[in-house]
Design a protein around this motif. Structure first.
Motif, PDB file in Angstrom:
ATOM      1  N   GLU A 172      52.328  39.900   4.736  1.00  0.00           N
ATOM      2  CA  GLU A 172      52.302  39.876   6.197  1.00  0.00           C
ATOM      3  C   GLU A 172      53.707  39.907   6.798  1.00  0.00           C
ATOM      4  O   GLU A 172      53.906  40.441   7.885  1.00  0.00           O
ATOM      5  CB  GLU A 172      51.541  38.638   6.671  1.00  0.00           C
ATOM      6  N   VAL A 173      54.686  39.352   6.083  1.00  0.00           N
ATOM      7  CA  VAL A 173      56.033  39.340   6.647  1.00  0.00           C
ATOM      8  C   VAL A 173      56.832  40.577   6.260  1.00  0.00           C
ATOM      9  O   VAL A 173      57.726  41.006   7.003  1.00  0.00           O
ATOM     10  CB  VAL A 173      56.788  38.048   6.248  1.00  0.00           C
ATOM     11  N   HIS A 177      53.816  46.869   8.925  1.00  0.00           N
ATOM     12  CA  HIS A 177      53.563  46.355  10.274  1.00  0.00           C
ATOM     13  C   HIS A 177      53.523  44.833  10.183  1.00  0.00           C
ATOM     14  O   HIS A 177      52.451  44.234  10.082  1.00  0.00           O
ATOM     15  CB  HIS A 177      52.251  46.904  10.834  1.00  0.00           C
ATOM     16  N   PRO A 178      54.698  44.179  10.196  1.00  0.00           N
ATOM     17  CA  PRO A 178      54.759  42.733   9.972  1.00  0.00           C
ATOM     18  C   PRO A 178      53.987  41.934  11.018  1.00  0.00           C
ATOM     19  O   PRO A 178      53.900  42.324  12.177  1.00  0.00           O
ATOM     20  CB  PRO A 178      56.263  42.429  10.050  1.00  0.00           C
ATOM     21  N   ASP A 179      53.447  40.800  10.571  1.00  0.00           N
ATOM     22  CA  ASP A 179      52.757  39.861  11.459  1.00  0.00           C
ATOM     23  C   ASP A 179      53.399  38.490  11.241  1.00  0.00           C
ATOM     24  O   ASP A 179      52.938  37.706  10.405  1.00  0.00           O
ATOM     25  CB  ASP A 179      51.264  39.818  11.122  1.00  0.00           C
ATOM     26  N   PRO A 180      54.501  38.201  11.950  1.00  0.00           N
ATOM     27  CA  PRO A 180      55.232  36.951  11.722  1.00  0.00           C
ATOM     28  C   PRO A 180      54.378  35.705  11.892  1.00  0.00           C
ATOM     29  O   PRO A 180      54.506  34.752  11.121  1.00  0.00           O
ATOM     30  CB  PRO A 180      56.352  37.004  12.763  1.00  0.00           C
ATOM     31  N   SER A 181      53.508  35.696  12.891  1.00  0.00           N
ATOM     32  CA  SER A 181      52.675  34.520  13.136  1.00  0.00           C
ATOM     33  C   SER A 181      51.739  34.244  11.962  1.00  0.00           C
ATOM     34  O   SER A 181      51.619  33.111  11.482  1.00  0.00           O
ATOM     35  CB  SER A 181      51.858  34.710  14.414  1.00  0.00           C
ATOM     36  N   ALA A 182      51.075  35.292  11.476  1.00  0.00           N
ATOM     37  CA  ALA A 182      50.163  35.134  10.346  1.00  0.00           C
ATOM     38  C   ALA A 182      50.924  34.739   9.086  1.00  0.00           C
ATOM     39  O   ALA A 182      50.459  33.911   8.294  1.00  0.00           O
ATOM     40  CB  ALA A 182      49.395  36.431  10.110  1.00  0.00           C
ATOM     41  N   ALA A 183      52.114  35.318   8.882  1.00  0.00           N
ATOM     42  CA  ALA A 183      52.918  34.993   7.703  1.00  0.00           C
ATOM     43  C   ALA A 183      53.334  33.530   7.719  1.00  0.00           C
ATOM     44  O   ALA A 183      53.271  32.843   6.688  1.00  0.00           O
ATOM     45  CB  ALA A 183      54.150  35.894   7.652  1.00  0.00           C
ATOM     46  N   ASP A 252      54.126  28.456  17.577  1.00  0.00           N
ATOM     47  CA  ASP A 252      52.948  29.090  18.192  1.00  0.00           C
ATOM     48  C   ASP A 252      51.653  28.456  17.714  1.00  0.00           C
ATOM     49  O   ASP A 252      50.576  28.998  17.943  1.00  0.00           O
ATOM     50  CB  ASP A 252      52.933  30.594  17.906  1.00  0.00           C
ATOM     51  N   PRO A 262      56.506  32.438  20.579  1.00  0.00           N
ATOM     52  CA  PRO A 262      56.109  33.301  19.470  1.00  0.00           C
ATOM     53  C   PRO A 262      57.025  33.091  18.265  1.00  0.00           C
ATOM     54  O   PRO A 262      58.204  32.745  18.416  1.00  0.00           O
ATOM     55  CB  PRO A 262      56.268  34.724  20.040  1.00  0.00           C
ATOM     56  N   GLN A 265      60.381  37.419  13.649  1.00  0.00           N
ATOM     57  CA  GLN A 265      60.383  37.977  12.298  1.00  0.00           C
ATOM     58  C   GLN A 265      61.332  37.203  11.392  1.00  0.00           C
ATOM     59  O   GLN A 265      61.004  36.890  10.240  1.00  0.00           O
ATOM     60  CB  GLN A 265      60.775  39.450  12.347  1.00  0.00           C
TER      61      GLN A 265
END
Length: 290
Positions: A172-173, A177-183, A252, A262, A265
């Protein structure tokens, strides 16, 4: 890791710094090899329709005279990530299809995937094939990657969930297409998977925050396998500080507060690697009771 080969003019000039990585889509110098690789894999394994559906591409791709070529040539200057998306989706569909394929077909596909990795590496792309061969991820230092893999292995020895969360956090990181919150969330869950059973075995609602409080209040009950400057087992202040940093840094987690924000990254990358260290320490007994 970038290619180790250097052009003659650079060697003669004594140039030692690594080539910069290309992070903006597929650079022109590897566009043709990538296109040929895509066409061959799409045609050989019947991946064009699954990839087009997965990416929700316009029907003109599958309605063209040569859908394999149409997808392999697909490009959009306004969206340089499109070709990376096509490669990523091709790898994902290929991995899924090969789970039911005979061994000889899996070996041939692995050979093709390694060929792709060679093209990306020699072309100094910022992207590489993920270790499970199911997609692309951002390239990081090989030593750092090996250290992370060791943490995953250690986590799996104690709780499979920890290993799964670490793998997901990395994807995820460092995905295309990174998703910082999910990571960040996965990073915390990875630590909880090994810390909660050890430090909060009887808690009905264990959390990393509760682990932090338990260790903070019981500092005199635990020690590290690392020695301090006097040669005695070090205290756990560093562990408490790392857990506190990880726990408080997830801004978050709740909305509406004065410090809610938020996850960036950069913060997610730091959190993912901090969680790997904590999982490795906890799983291997680096933090122990006195």
């Amino acid at each position: 890791m970038t290619s180790t080969w250097r052009r003659l003019s650079d060697r003669l000039a004594g140039k030692t710094e690594p080539e910069p990585l290309w992070a903006d889509g597929i650079p022109d110098h590897i566009s043709v090899p990538i296109r040929e690789w895509l066409w061959d894999v799409l045609q050989s394994y019947g991946m064009t329709a699954p990839v087009a559906v997965r990416l929700k591409l316009p029907s003109r791709i599958l309605e063209s005279r040569d859908p394999n070529a149409a997808l392999a040539h697909l490009d959009d200057r306004a969206n340089p990530m499109l070709r990376l998306d096509v490669i990523d989706a091709t790898l994902g569909c290929l991995q899924q299809a090969l789970q039911r394929a005979p061994a000889y077909q899996r070996q041939a596909a692995l050979s093709a995937i390694r060929q792709l990795e060679g093209i990306l590496r020699e072309g100094d792309s910022a992207f590489t094939v993920s270790q499970d061969y199911g997609g692309l991820e951002r390239r990081i230092d090989e030593t750092l990657h090996a250290s992370y893999d060791k943490a995953v292995e250690s986590g799996a020895s104690k709780a499979q969930a920890a290993a799964e969360h670490l793998r997901a956090a990395f994807s995820e990181v460092y995905g295309i297409h990174p998703d910082p919150s999910a990571a960040y969330s996965r990073a915390i869950k990875a630590v909880e998977a090994v810390a909660n059973p050890l430090f909060l075995p009887n808690s009905p609602e264990p959390t990393l925050g509760a682990v932090r409080s338990t260790l903070e209040q019981g500092r005199n009950k635990y020690e590290m396998v690392i020695a301090d400057r006097r040669g005695a087992p070090a205290n756990i202040d560093a562990v408490v500080a790392m857990i506190s940093l990880l726990w408080h840094g997830q801004r978050d987690r709740h909305e509406g507060g004065p410090t809610s924000a938020p996850v960036s990254q950069e913060a997610a990358e730091a959190a993912v690697h901090a969680s790997a260290v904590l999982v490795q320490w906890i799983s291997t007994g680096a933090i122990r009771k006195k």
